[in-house]
Design a protein around this motif. Structure first.
Motif, PDB file in Angstrom:
ATOM      1  N   ALA A   1       0.784  -1.203   0.073  1.00  0.00           N
ATOM      2  CA  ALA A   1      -0.026  -0.096  -0.153  1.00  0.00           C
ATOM      3  C   ALA A   1       0.806   1.304   0.051  1.00  0.00           C
ATOM      4  O   ALA A   1       0.448   2.218  -0.667  1.00  0.00           O
ATOM      5  CB  ALA A   1      -1.217  -0.129   1.158  1.00  0.00           C
ATOM      6  N   SER A   2       2.178   0.983   0.398  1.00  0.00           N
ATOM      7  CA  SER A   2       2.864   2.369   0.642  1.00  0.00           C
ATOM      8  C   SER A   2       3.865   2.403  -0.604  1.00  0.00           C
ATOM      9  O   SER A   2       4.621   3.204  -0.717  1.00  0.00           O
ATOM     10  CB  SER A   2       3.918   2.049   1.837  1.00  0.00           C
ATOM     11  N   GLY A   3       3.682   1.720  -1.747  1.00  0.00           N
ATOM     12  CA  GLY A   3       4.431   1.718  -2.721  1.00  0.00           C
ATOM     13  C   GLY A   3       5.034   0.419  -3.385  1.00  0.00           C
ATOM     14  O   GLY A   3       5.570  -0.307  -2.398  1.00  0.00           O
ATOM     15  N   ASN A   4       4.932   0.338  -4.526  1.00  0.00           N
ATOM     16  CA  ASN A   4       5.562  -0.993  -5.355  1.00  0.00           C
ATOM     17  C   ASN A   4       7.056  -0.924  -5.677  1.00  0.00           C
ATOM     18  O   ASN A   4       7.541   0.469  -6.027  1.00  0.00           O
ATOM     19  CB  ASN A   4       4.754  -1.522  -6.611  1.00  0.00           C
ATOM     20  N   PHE A   5       7.596  -1.831  -5.783  1.00  0.00           N
ATOM     21  CA  PHE A   5       9.075  -1.626  -6.258  1.00  0.00           C
ATOM     22  C   PHE A   5       9.602  -3.178  -6.832  1.00  0.00           C
ATOM     23  O   PHE A   5       8.878  -4.104  -6.596  1.00  0.00           O
ATOM     24  CB  PHE A   5      10.242  -1.278  -5.354  1.00  0.00           C
ATOM     25  N   THR A   6      10.486  -3.050  -7.784  1.00  0.00           N
ATOM     26  CA  THR A   6      11.203  -4.349  -8.344  1.00  0.00           C
ATOM     27  C   THR A   6      12.662  -4.311  -7.817  1.00  0.00           C
ATOM     28  O   THR A   6      13.264  -3.397  -7.781  1.00  0.00           O
ATOM     29  CB  THR A   6      11.229  -3.974 -10.256  1.00  0.00           C
ATOM     30  N   ILE A   7      13.011  -5.609  -7.735  1.00  0.00           N
ATOM     31  CA  ILE A   7      14.337  -5.877  -7.547  1.00  0.00           C
ATOM     32  C   ILE A   7      15.294  -6.612  -8.437  1.00  0.00           C
ATOM     33  O   ILE A   7      14.866  -7.379  -9.147  1.00  0.00           O
ATOM     34  CB  ILE A   7      14.176  -7.136  -6.547  1.00  0.00           C
ATOM     35  N   GLY A   8      16.315  -5.848  -8.617  1.00  0.00           N
ATOM     36  CA  GLY A   8      17.162  -6.019  -9.786  1.00  0.00           C
ATOM     37  C   GLY A   8      16.472  -6.119 -10.891  1.00  0.00           C
ATOM     38  O   GLY A   8      15.646  -5.099 -11.251  1.00  0.00           O
ATOM     39  N   SER A   9      16.716  -7.097 -11.696  1.00  0.00           N
ATOM     40  CA  SER A   9      16.031  -7.093 -13.156  1.00  0.00           C
ATOM     41  C   SER A   9      14.635  -7.726 -12.978  1.00  0.00           C
ATOM     42  O   SER A   9      13.990  -7.542 -13.945  1.00  0.00           O
ATOM     43  CB  SER A   9      16.704  -8.239 -14.109  1.00  0.00           C
ATOM     44  N   GLY A  10      14.354  -7.988 -11.932  1.00  0.00           N
ATOM     45  CA  GLY A  10      12.998  -8.643 -11.695  1.00  0.00           C
ATOM     46  C   GLY A  10      12.672 -10.095 -12.026  1.00  0.00           C
ATOM     47  O   GLY A  10      11.846 -10.869 -11.905  1.00  0.00           O
ATOM     48  N   GLY A  11      13.860 -10.751 -12.339  1.00  0.00           N
ATOM     49  CA  GLY A  11      14.127 -12.246 -12.301  1.00  0.00           C
ATOM     50  C   GLY A  11      14.784 -12.773 -11.354  1.00  0.00           C
ATOM     51  O   GLY A  11      15.512 -12.174 -10.496  1.00  0.00           O
ATOM     52  N   PRO A  12      15.200 -14.140 -11.745  1.00  0.00           N
ATOM     53  CA  PRO A  12      15.879 -14.778 -10.655  1.00  0.00           C
ATOM     54  C   PRO A  12      17.340 -14.260 -10.576  1.00  0.00           C
ATOM     55  O   PRO A  12      17.869 -14.015 -11.838  1.00  0.00           O
ATOM     56  CB  PRO A  12      15.837 -16.341 -11.239  1.00  0.00           C
ATOM     57  N   GLY A  13      18.090 -14.132  -9.485  1.00  0.00           N
ATOM     58  CA  GLY A  13      19.370 -13.704  -9.634  1.00  0.00           C
ATOM     59  C   GLY A  13      20.228 -14.624  -9.429  1.00  0.00           C
ATOM     60  O   GLY A  13      20.162 -15.854  -8.992  1.00  0.00           O
ATOM     61  N   GLN A  14      21.864 -14.355  -9.691  1.00  0.00           N
ATOM     62  CA  GLN A  14      22.700 -15.400  -9.824  1.00  0.00           C
ATOM     63  C   GLN A  14      23.025 -15.926  -8.279  1.00  0.00           C
ATOM     64  O   GLN A  14      23.272 -17.083  -8.163  1.00  0.00           O
ATOM     65  CB  GLN A  14      24.005 -14.603 -10.261  1.00  0.00           C
ATOM     66  N   MET A  15      23.000 -15.128  -7.225  1.00  0.00           N
ATOM     67  CA  MET A  15      23.540 -15.955  -6.014  1.00  0.00           C
ATOM     68  C   MET A  15      22.420 -16.681  -5.598  1.00  0.00           C
ATOM     69  O   MET A  15      22.630 -17.751  -4.843  1.00  0.00           O
ATOM     70  CB  MET A  15      23.601 -14.467  -4.900  1.00  0.00           C
ATOM     71  N   SER A  16      20.905 -16.352  -5.759  1.00  0.00           N
ATOM     72  CA  SER A  16      19.798 -17.135  -5.466  1.00  0.00           C
ATOM     73  C   SER A  16      20.079 -18.344  -5.935  1.00  0.00           C
ATOM     74  O   SER A  16      19.742 -19.334  -5.357  1.00  0.00           O
ATOM     75  CB  SER A  16      18.507 -16.527  -5.944  1.00  0.00           C
TER      76      SER A  16
END
Length: 361
Positions: free
Chosen positions: A321-336
């Motif tokens: 409700a306080s705002g949306n955001f995307t993490i990195g490219s929005g896809g699976p990350g290398q470390m994960s």
């Protein structure tokens, strides 16, 4: 009697045929295909733990006044058995046994000795070995659980309990590899409060998450993440998974364990593997507004959830409700993905097991 003989096999008179079993295991999904047998044991104060067996899986018959139906005195666990080149193996059942005991203490239930917990799982896997899928990503999921079985109406610990372990053939949680999910950050509902049952693995915690999960689905998200119940700022965990954050300096952070956060065994394993690689892992509080700011600045490059079912689930975007955001490219990350692959390789016996996590049957 040796511990290995405490759960003798009472075979079903109507076993699933090999052809039917094979057909059901082609695409088992998760938690839908169940095996022929279950482990069972009973408890009361006079006899302690008794009548232990690997018995035919069958419906339960309970009195309408059964304590678990009215006062929710129950706990459960989840772990997997895998096919490896050296035979079937369980992953860290001793850790599940200890957590089961901790949950029992919090719910005022009798503690099942760790050796009985582990042997019940081992005995069930031995009897159901043909139900472990050969497919890539397949495993036998075990669900140990204990319920209060005394018939009474009154708020007190039950005098009688039943412990069981059922087994389910499962396939790969994500076909084609892990996919990034979207998360709804609930700023209204909380999962657990200090002094409550958040650190216990009991059904009430999961029931409490369902309204927020439904809200997440309505917002177009896959999962929900909860904030702390006191300040309503700090990230705690998802409805059924712990969470990690990966930063641009290669370090990781995860919320510290408390009486509001479940001590995930996958979480603990990933921390160990990351530190084995020389990575810094901090167990510290992390606020939703900081998460949003770090994602915007690029300081935060990945986030992922973890648990027994999916192992690692990358998080691509967050809505709130306080705002949306995307993490990195929005896809699976290398470390994960790297940490997931390292853990899965150990679970399947395809990589060295320096921590002795595999319990080979």
């Amino acid at each position: 009697m040796t511990i290995a003989a405490t759960f003798p096999l009472d075979p079903t008179a109507t076993p699933t045929s090999a052809a039917e079993r094979a057909a059901r295991m082609v695409d088992p999904g998760f938690g839908r295909v169940f095996t022929d047998h279950m482990a069972i044991a009973h408890y009361n104060a006079t006899d302690g733990w008794h009548d232990m067996a690997i018995a035919p899986r069958s419906p339960l018959t309970v009195d309408p006044a059964c304590a678990v139906l009215h006062y929710a005195q129950e706990i459960f666990e989840g772990l997997k058995a895998y096919r490896t080149a050296g035979g079937p193996a369980l992953f860290r059942p001793d850790a599940n046994a200890r957590r089961f005991q901790a949950s029992a203490r919090r719910l005022a239930m009798p503690e099942l000795p760790a050796d009985l917990f582990v042997e019940s799982c081992r005995a069930l896997v031995r009897s159901e070995i043909d139900w472990i899928p050969d497919s890539d990503g397949g495993a036998l999921y075990l669900r140990p659980f204990m319920i209060a079985s005394e018939a009474f109406l009154g708020v007190k610990p039950s005098a009688d309990y039943v412990y069981m372990v059922i087994a389910s053939s499962v396939g790969a949680y994500f076909k084609g590899g892990p996919k990034a999910v979207s998360i709804w950050a609930s700023e209204n509902y909380t999962r657990a409060a200090p002094g409550g049952t958040g650190a216990a693995k009991c059904g009430g915690n999961y029931a409490a998450s369902l309204a927020a999960q439904s809200e997440a689905i309505a917002k177009g998200c896959d999962q929900v993440v909860f904030l702390d119940a006191v300040e309503r700022r700090y990230i705690e965990e998802l409805g059924g998974m712990n969470i990690f954050f990966v930063f641009d300096d290669g370090s990781l952070a995860t919320p510290p364990l408390s009486d509001t956060i479940l001590a995930g065994i996958t979480r603990d394993s990933l921390i160990a593997l990351a530190r084995d690689r020389g990575l810094t892992v901090r167990e510290e509080r992390y606020a939703l507004d900081q998460w949003r700011a770090d994602a915007a600045s690029g300081r935060l490059v990945e986030a992922f959830a973890c648990g027994t079912a999916a192992v690692v689930t990358p998080i691509g975007s967050v809505k709130a409700a306080s705002g949306n955001f995307t993490i990195g490219s929005g896809g699976p990350g290398q470390m994960s993905l790297a940490l997931r692959d390292a853990l899965v390789a150990i679970q399947r016996g395809a990589a060295p097991d320096p921590h002795g996590w595999l319990d080979r049957l």
